[in-house]
Design an enzyme around this catalytic site. Sequence first.
Site, PDB file in Angstrom:
ATOM      1  CB  THR A   1      -0.889   0.057   1.262  1.00  0.00           C
ATOM      2  OG1 THR A   1      -0.067   0.376   2.379  1.00  0.00           O
ATOM      3  CG2 THR A   1      -1.593  -1.263   1.529  1.00  0.00           C
ATOM      4  CB  CYS A   2       0.332   4.855  -0.284  1.00  0.00           C
ATOM      5  SG  CYS A   2      -1.060   5.047   0.811  1.00  0.00           S
ATOM      6  CG  ASN A   3       0.802   5.011   4.710  1.00  0.00           C
ATOM      7  OD1 ASN A   3       1.610   5.856   4.342  1.00  0.00           O
ATOM      8  ND2 ASN A   3      -0.434   5.294   5.032  1.00  0.00           N
TER       9      ASN A   3
ATOM     10  CD  GLU B   1      -6.393   3.205   7.122  1.00  0.00           C
ATOM     11  OE1 GLU B   1      -7.311   3.077   6.313  1.00  0.00           O
ATOM     12  OE2 GLU B   1      -5.296   2.647   7.027  1.00  0.00           O
TER      13      GLU B   1
ATOM     14  CD  GLN C   1      -7.817   3.344   1.448  1.00  0.00           C
ATOM     15  OE1 GLN C   1      -7.252   4.158   2.158  1.00  0.00           O
ATOM     16  NE2 GLN C   1      -7.790   3.390   0.137  1.00  0.00           N
TER      17      GLN C   1
ATOM     18  CD  GLN D   1      -4.974  -0.319   1.489  1.00  0.00           C
ATOM     19  OE1 GLN D   1      -4.571  -0.216   2.648  1.00  0.00           O
ATOM     20  NE2 GLN D   1      -4.853   0.665   0.610  1.00  0.00           N
TER      21      GLN D   1
ATOM     22  N   GLY E   1     -14.843  29.906  -0.989  1.00  0.00           N
ATOM     23  CA  GLY E   1     -13.383  29.982  -0.872  1.00  0.00           C
ATOM     24  C   GLY E   1     -12.752  28.764  -1.520  1.00  0.00           C
TER      25      GLY E   1
ATOM     26  N   GLY F   1      -9.426  27.738  -0.724  1.00  0.00           N
ATOM     27  CA  GLY F   1      -8.155  27.491  -0.020  1.00  0.00           C
ATOM     28  C   GLY F   1      -7.907  26.007   0.201  1.00  0.00           C
ATOM     29  CD  GLU F   2      -2.589  23.326   1.486  1.00  0.00           C
ATOM     30  OE1 GLU F   2      -2.148  22.583   2.367  1.00  0.00           O
ATOM     31  OE2 GLU F   2      -1.917  24.205   0.937  1.00  0.00           O
TER      32      GLU F   2
END
Lengths: 273, 426
Positions: free
Chosen positions: B47-49, B112, B114, B118, B187, B189-190
């Site tokens: 996985t990405c982690n 989490e 997810q 996986q 807005g 913004g981030e």
Amino acid sequence: MNLPNIALAVTALLYAAGCFFSFRYYRSLEDSFDRSAIRWLSAAFFLQGLALAAGWVARGYAPLDSLEGILSAFSFALGAALLIGRLKTALPVLTSLFAPFIFFVSCLAFLFGLKPVPLMDSRLMTLGMASHIMLTFLGFSHFTLGFGIGVAYWVQEGQLKYHRIKNWSYRLPALEDLDRLTVFYIGLGFLFWLGGLGLGAVQAFEVWNKLPLSDPKIVGSFLVLMIYAGFFLLRWGFKIHGRKSMVLVMVGYVLALFTFVGVRAFLNTQHIF
Amino acid sequence: MKFIAYGLNHATAPLSVREKYAVEPEKVREVLARLKPLAPEAAFLSTCNRVEFYLSTEKEEKFLEEIREILNRLHRLKPAEVKKYFYLYEGPQAFLHLFRVASSLDSMVVGEAQILGQVKEAYRESQEAGMAGATLNGIFQWAFSAAKRVRSQTEIARMPVNVSSVAVDLAKKIFSVLSEHPALLLGAGEMGELTAKYLVDGGVKDFFIANRTLDKAKALTDRLGGKALSLSEGLSRLGEVDILLTSLGGGSFILKRSDLEGVMKNRKGRSLFVIDIGVPRNVEPGVGNLESVYLYNIDDLSAIAEANKGGRQRAVEDAEALLKEEVNQLCAWLNERELAPTIIRLRGHFEAVREAKLREFLEKNKDLPDKEKTAVERLTRDLIGKLLHDPTVNLKQVTGESDRFDYARMLNDIFLNQDHSRKDRG
């Protein structure tokens, strides 16, 4: 203990099992516990229905002339209201909150089953009168659940509005669900209550050739209907939702409760309960 | 056979390293195929982690070399670099690691959901590659059940700990189905984008993004979907939306109580959830006192997130205790399974001796009444049962892998190869 008492005891035990699983659901939010709770509560509901029907067949009249029968029928009506609500929307947390109440009433039915109660006027022991009683019971049961959900709405709304989030009550369903379900229960209760009142009027007229309009139970019942009619008028006519409309639900229920159980204790009425 | 967990994750390797080791889904089969000769039972999680191998093998050293080689070849890395970031767990430690991963206790965002999917996917890949035998199957199924217990019996998954997910959680407490309620983001913004993304992931379908600069709003709708509006157009739509997310810069309130009073009158009792994450605030605090308006600013959301963090810490402790209990149960189950053949053989051996001796005795005492024959038969049976009961129970409680092996060999030498030893001596 006779057979009806045994049936009441078994019913109370089945409701207890339903309560146990619904409590476990509330703690864990695991669906399997909710499914078990519904299975046990349904079993209790059907056994109670069978016991009431068997009592009816054996005596030739609905067993609604004793405290035991009344409480049993009331817990049966509460069970019906709960299961009807589950058919409309699956909100298991509410089952966890109401199941103990049904269990409590069924226990009372068992405990009071041993006490003698005043007999009803034999001229009133008709199918129409039994239907009048059952319909008002169903109406009151739906008002009870509607009231309970209204209180849950009040709590949930207060938490969200004033940022007082508590873990135990945060498990309550969304405000939108609570609002819809309150309207559903009050609406259905209104129809049952209205039907019950109509049938009661017909029975009274057949026996006494007049309507006992000054009977406090009847006055109270009309007032309850008017308050709930006001609730629907506010919602649909003036678009007033939320906490304000829930105030009417609560006021209506307090009056319904007094009409149902308080009138006989404090005022003169022709009703035996 | 030894159960091993070998790999790297977000705690041992920085993103720059994890990026290099990440294996694309289409290459997972290829990796498993290369491992098959060394580890008949293996699963590979990428996985990405994290990049992790779970396997049951006897050739541990060869396996580790092979893995390093595979990864080096896949990513053209130096062997020393590989070793530095990797961890290795064996036996109960490996079980616990797998359980913690599946339960998301080892995740970057604890709780989490997810990761469980996986891990299940990794297990499915292993099954399809024909590399999920009885041991791996048992361990993974146990991990899934433990993860389910953690999710259902602790508060770990019920407490959002970041501001954006708290906002989505609150929205779900007001509206039952988010897809039926339009949202407006003021807005571009981030922080606003992040919260809007959470809302979209949470189910919001109708989305408007309004900004002082329309191009920025359009750029955001390209990423998130929805419709871009100018700020004035956005403000004119307040009556249509049920969720309002504000993240505008500027010194004064964009929305005042007096503005929203009129809007609320026309909404006919519909609730409005206002999430003000602008700093300085975009919405006048008095708006929160209006009927059917639920106003939360960044501090309100942060306070809930912080409170949840405390609760989540307790939940993590509960979950860790629960997983240790699960690992002990799994070890007991594996012990029982591994020692079962020895126990069966031992019992069979004693039973055979008993039957032979009983036959011999009955031959010599043919005149014995049937009642007494039955009593003798029962006595011998009870005697054997009683003698073997405690050793069997004690054997099942042996936990160490080497101890298990030693006990099995000892029993084998003492009882089961007895005749063979005598022959050797003779």
